[in-house]
Design an enzyme around this catalytic site. Sequence first.
Site, PDB file in Angstrom:
ATOM      1  N   TYR A  24       0.839  -1.200   0.000  1.00  0.00           N
ATOM      2  CA  TYR A  24       0.000   0.000   0.000  1.00  0.00           C
ATOM      3  C   TYR A  24       0.871   1.245   0.000  1.00  0.00           C
ATOM      4  O   TYR A  24       0.603   2.201  -0.736  1.00  0.00           O
ATOM      5  CB  TYR A  24      -0.914  -0.015   1.222  1.00  0.00           C
ATOM      6  CG  TYR A  24      -1.917  -1.130   1.173  1.00  0.00           C
ATOM      7  CD1 TYR A  24      -3.088  -0.995   0.424  1.00  0.00           C
ATOM      8  CD2 TYR A  24      -1.694  -2.321   1.851  1.00  0.00           C
ATOM      9  CE1 TYR A  24      -4.016  -2.024   0.373  1.00  0.00           C
ATOM     10  CE2 TYR A  24      -2.619  -3.350   1.804  1.00  0.00           C
ATOM     11  CZ  TYR A  24      -3.775  -3.201   1.066  1.00  0.00           C
ATOM     12  OH  TYR A  24      -4.686  -4.214   1.014  1.00  0.00           O
ATOM     13  N   ASN A  47     -13.068  -0.345  -4.505  1.00  0.00           N
ATOM     14  CA  ASN A  47     -12.717  -0.959  -5.778  1.00  0.00           C
ATOM     15  C   ASN A  47     -13.942  -1.343  -6.606  1.00  0.00           C
ATOM     16  O   ASN A  47     -14.668  -2.251  -6.235  1.00  0.00           O
ATOM     17  CB  ASN A  47     -11.853  -2.206  -5.483  1.00  0.00           C
ATOM     18  CG  ASN A  47     -11.511  -2.929  -6.762  1.00  0.00           C
ATOM     19  OD1 ASN A  47     -11.855  -2.485  -7.840  1.00  0.00           O
ATOM     20  ND2 ASN A  47     -10.829  -4.023  -6.640  1.00  0.00           N
ATOM     21  N   CYS A  55      -6.688  -5.828  -6.748  1.00  0.00           N
ATOM     22  CA  CYS A  55      -6.367  -5.425  -5.383  1.00  0.00           C
ATOM     23  C   CYS A  55      -5.724  -6.593  -4.632  1.00  0.00           C
ATOM     24  O   CYS A  55      -5.101  -6.412  -3.599  1.00  0.00           O
ATOM     25  CB  CYS A  55      -7.635  -4.972  -4.681  1.00  0.00           C
ATOM     26  SG  CYS A  55      -9.042  -6.036  -4.968  1.00  0.00           S
ATOM     27  N   HIS A  56      -5.899  -7.802  -5.166  1.00  0.00           N
ATOM     28  CA  HIS A  56      -5.304  -8.958  -4.480  1.00  0.00           C
ATOM     29  C   HIS A  56      -3.782  -8.966  -4.629  1.00  0.00           C
ATOM     30  O   HIS A  56      -3.085  -9.713  -3.964  1.00  0.00           O
ATOM     31  CB  HIS A  56      -5.916 -10.237  -5.046  1.00  0.00           C
ATOM     32  CG  HIS A  56      -5.699 -10.425  -6.499  1.00  0.00           C
ATOM     33  ND1 HIS A  56      -6.596  -9.993  -7.456  1.00  0.00           N
ATOM     34  CD2 HIS A  56      -4.659 -10.971  -7.164  1.00  0.00           C
ATOM     35  CE1 HIS A  56      -6.108 -10.299  -8.656  1.00  0.00           C
ATOM     36  NE2 HIS A  56      -4.928 -10.887  -8.503  1.00  0.00           N
ATOM     37  N   GLU A  84      -0.729 -17.192  -9.306  1.00  0.00           N
ATOM     38  CA  GLU A  84      -0.051 -16.302 -10.259  1.00  0.00           C
ATOM     39  C   GLU A  84       1.461 -16.468 -10.200  1.00  0.00           C
ATOM     40  O   GLU A  84       2.195 -15.889 -10.981  1.00  0.00           O
ATOM     41  CB  GLU A  84      -0.456 -14.863  -9.965  1.00  0.00           C
ATOM     42  CG  GLU A  84      -1.954 -14.672 -10.169  1.00  0.00           C
ATOM     43  CD  GLU A  84      -2.276 -13.222 -10.503  1.00  0.00           C
ATOM     44  OE1 GLU A  84      -1.400 -12.374 -10.349  1.00  0.00           O
ATOM     45  OE2 GLU A  84      -3.414 -12.961 -10.913  1.00  0.00           O
TER      46      GLU A  84
END
Length: 107
Positions: A24, A47, A55-56, A84
């Site tokens: 952040y 969001n 946002c993840h 990912e």
Amino acid sequence: MASVFTETIYTLARKIPKGKVATYGQLAVLAGSPGAARAVGSAMRCNPDIPRTPCHRVVASDGSLTGYSAGQGISTKRKMLIDEGVSFKGSKVNLKLSQWKEGLGES
DNA sequence: ATTTTGACTTAAG
DNA sequence: GCTTAAGCCAAAA
């Protein structure tokens, strides 16, 4: 929408490459307001588009997965990051290997 | 326009 | 190592 600041946060979030994560505070700096980490999270809370605003891929400064009320919450978020290719350290992200570095790659 | 809250961060106990 | 306190910025009430 709230302001250009929030919009910038979404834009930066989209710029995070797959398999990487940003804090952040980092997004706050990239947004032009260092220290506005809280504001960044507040913006993420609003969001509007999950697929458009990953946002993840945004985690705490320590790599901890905070917030995220979607799906199973933190569990789903962690699973997505692992999927990912993000390196995990127990329940946290291994920032040492998977923290995104804007524009890193130039000599 | 003022007050409160919040998906944060760093320091101290 | 984990919990509590204070500081910062922006959005929502």
